[in-house]
Design a protein around this motif. Sequence first.
Motif: not given
Length: 318
Positions: A117-121, A33-35, A127-128
Amino acid sequence: MGSKLTAMALAPLGWAYSATVAFKAANAKPYRSSAKVICVGNLTAGGTGKTPIVIAIARALMERRLPVYILTRGYGGRVRGPTIVTSQMDASEAGDEALLLAAATPVIISPDRAAGAKLAEANSADVIVMDDGHQNFSLAKDLSIVVIDSDRGFGNGRMLPAGPLREPVQQGLARADAIILTGEGNFTPPKFTGPVLRARLVPTEGFELKGRRVLAFAGIGQPEKFFRTLRNLGAEIASAHAFPDHHVYRSHEMAQLREKSGAKNAMLITTEKDFVRLPPLQRQDVQYLSVRATFDNPNALSALLDGIVQPTGGGLSD
């Protein structure tokens, strides 16, 4: 003797479970992830106090003014996701843990952790915080924390279903960057050289229990810990009723509990996790005890997070 024989009989299933985890770890191709991803997990099944720890870490990150999302699988709920938990959802949809977590910070439900994670991005997460998932290898982790109940350690040391372990201790600890011990025991993690933090679950401010006569019920990993907390707070337990973890209470069960509490002139009380599983109409006359995690050394938690995010709240570290 009976329980020992049962554990021995189930041991081969535990070996198979262990081999499955090792195979997944060796062959995984995790999504990066980018996060930043902080995983808070267990080596044992349930009852370590992980949920309050996840909330405490998420709040510590929010104090740094970082966009934080908690990622959970939504155990016990119908929602498969990936989706963001809303105030309109109940426990039958989102699961009890997801609702508790959502009271602290935005929560994404997704058994597929990479999709979550993609939805969070997409929602600009820096941060996740991954709730559980130490044995899930679909999402790359920047910090892996294992929560251990210091009162019971690793139980009989056997793998599920013969014991509480999800994987062999040293196999799991080899992937851990830090350990958080909960409870009051003197447990020492074996052969672990990383940071070991101590956290305690304490009641949040609320009603006074000293001298109160209560009928307690709980459907969590370790109900007796809840009953012991009530006693330590000075409550007089007229009756205690343990249910399976994540138990969905039926109308007749609540009616029986109310009848017993009336007969014993005792206040109905449960855990916050149990309370959110009750339908609104069944919450009347039921009190709940809310707990939070406090760290013996808050600076140790800050130092742990400093390795992942900048302490000034100005963004992520390189």
